[in-house]
Enzyme design. Structure first.
Site, mmCIF file in Angstrom:
data_model
loop_
_atom_site.group_PDB
_atom_site.id
_atom_site.type_symbol
_atom_site.label_atom_id
_atom_site.label_comp_id
_atom_site.label_asym_id
_atom_site.label_seq_id
_atom_site.Cartn_x
_atom_site.Cartn_y
_atom_site.Cartn_z
ATOM 1 N N SER A 133 0.818 -1.214 0.000
ATOM 2 C CA SER A 133 0.000 0.000 0.000
ATOM 3 C C SER A 133 0.852 1.265 0.000
ATOM 4 C CB SER A 133 -0.913 -0.002 1.239
ATOM 5 O OG SER A 133 -1.846 -1.070 1.165
ATOM 6 N N PHE A 134 2.074 1.180 0.542
ATOM 7 C CA PHE A 134 2.958 2.338 0.567
ATOM 8 C C PHE A 134 3.300 2.813 -0.838
ATOM 9 C CE2 PHE A 134 6.999 4.544 0.969
ATOM 10 C CZ PHE A 134 6.827 5.316 2.114
ATOM 11 N N VAL A 154 -4.101 -2.684 4.946
ATOM 12 C CA VAL A 154 -3.089 -2.498 5.989
ATOM 13 C C VAL A 154 -3.703 -3.001 7.295
ATOM 14 C CG1 VAL A 154 -1.566 -0.869 7.148
ATOM 15 C CG2 VAL A 154 -2.257 -0.449 4.773
ATOM 16 N N ASP A 200 2.015 -5.569 15.911
ATOM 17 C CA ASP A 200 2.481 -5.296 17.266
ATOM 18 C C ASP A 200 3.342 -4.042 17.359
ATOM 19 O OD1 ASP A 200 1.215 -7.596 18.163
ATOM 20 O OD2 ASP A 200 2.969 -8.864 17.727
ATOM 21 N N THR A 201 3.663 -3.422 16.221
ATOM 22 C CA THR A 201 4.520 -2.236 16.243
ATOM 23 C C THR A 201 3.772 -1.052 15.626
ATOM 24 O OG1 THR A 201 5.502 -2.633 14.055
ATOM 25 C CG2 THR A 201 6.512 -3.765 15.928
ATOM 26 N N HIS A 206 4.465 0.295 12.892
ATOM 27 C CA HIS A 206 4.606 0.260 11.432
ATOM 28 C C HIS A 206 3.249 0.467 10.751
ATOM 29 C CE1 HIS A 206 6.419 -0.818 7.599
ATOM 30 N NE2 HIS A 206 5.436 -1.689 7.397
ATOM 31 N N ARG A 257 -14.803 -6.934 5.412
ATOM 32 C CA ARG A 257 -14.969 -5.766 4.557
ATOM 33 C C ARG A 257 -14.563 -6.014 3.109
ATOM 34 N NH1 ARG A 257 -14.698 -4.619 9.543
ATOM 35 N NH2 ARG A 257 -15.521 -2.686 10.453
#
Length: 222
Positions: free
Chosen positions: A122-123, A147, A151-152, A154, A193
């Protein structure tokens, strides 16, 4: 000085004497007059002025010609679309793409008028969408990705970058770039979704692309 009741009696007597006899007054039926309606709360000329101003405004609203420009979902023939799809979380993005392509077909967009471009994640969607928009080959660019929070931090960086990238692509190219990137907390939300109980957001984004393409093509041509 006369008392207040005495003053009232004198004023009444003076008014009665100063009035002409009833026989000399014109008949009410022969008078030509236009009734005026004022609310009992009006005091002073300022409020009358407000009433006249409001009346003038009302007349203006009734006579002014206002144009409403809208895109159409029934005028998609001849419009060309590009779909930029992220491969990351492909199990989700493929379902979103299928929903989008089915919607394009349902609204009479021909297969030869659709180009699908795959990018790593997606970036990378924004830069490709901008290049496609600047090519002037398409009336709208649909951007699809997923996306999913980890756990981070990011997730936040990628989600924000994807959104700003798609926005910048549309502003810099002058072509509608539609944000169809899911940003979900977990995989269950993403699957819901992309064809599950929450519908298919790829199909919804395709409808937005058709409407915006129609709006630009038929009403906003420079």
């Amino acid at each position: 000085m006369a008392s207040f009741p005495a003053a009232q009696r004198l004023l009444h007597a003076h008014t009665f004497r100063s009035c002409p006899p009833l026989t000399n007054r014109p008949a009410i039926s022969s008078l030509s007059y236009k009734p005026l309606s004022f609310s009992s709360s009006m005091t002073g000329f300022g409020q009358v002025g407000i009433a006249i101003e409001l009346k003038d405004r009302g007349s203006f609203v009734q006579t002014a010609a206002v144009r409403h420009l809208m895109g159409s979902l029934t005028r998609a023939e001849g419009l060309r679309f590009a779909v930029v799809v992220a491969r990351f979380n492909e199990i989700v993005t493929k379902l979103l793409l299928e929903g989008a392509l089915e919607t394009f077909k349902r609204y009479s967009v021909k297969e030869e008028d659709i180009d699908v471009v795959w990018v790593p994640g997606s970036f990378e969607i924004g830069v490709v969408a901008e290049r496609l928009g600047k090519s002037k080959k398409y009336q709208a660019i649909l951007c699809i990705g997923a996306v999913i929070r980890g756990d981070t931090s990011h997730y936040d960086a990628v989600a924000n970058s994807a959104a700003s990238g798609v926005l910048s692509a549309g502003l810099n190219s002058g072509v509608p770039c539609i944000f169809g990137v899911l940003t979900c907390d977990d995989m269950d939300q993403a699957l819901n979704r992309s064809g599950g109980k929450s519908g298919n957001k790829g199909a919804e984004a395709a409808l937005t692309a058709i409407e915006m393409a129609s709006l630009f093509e038929h009403h906003l041509i420079q």
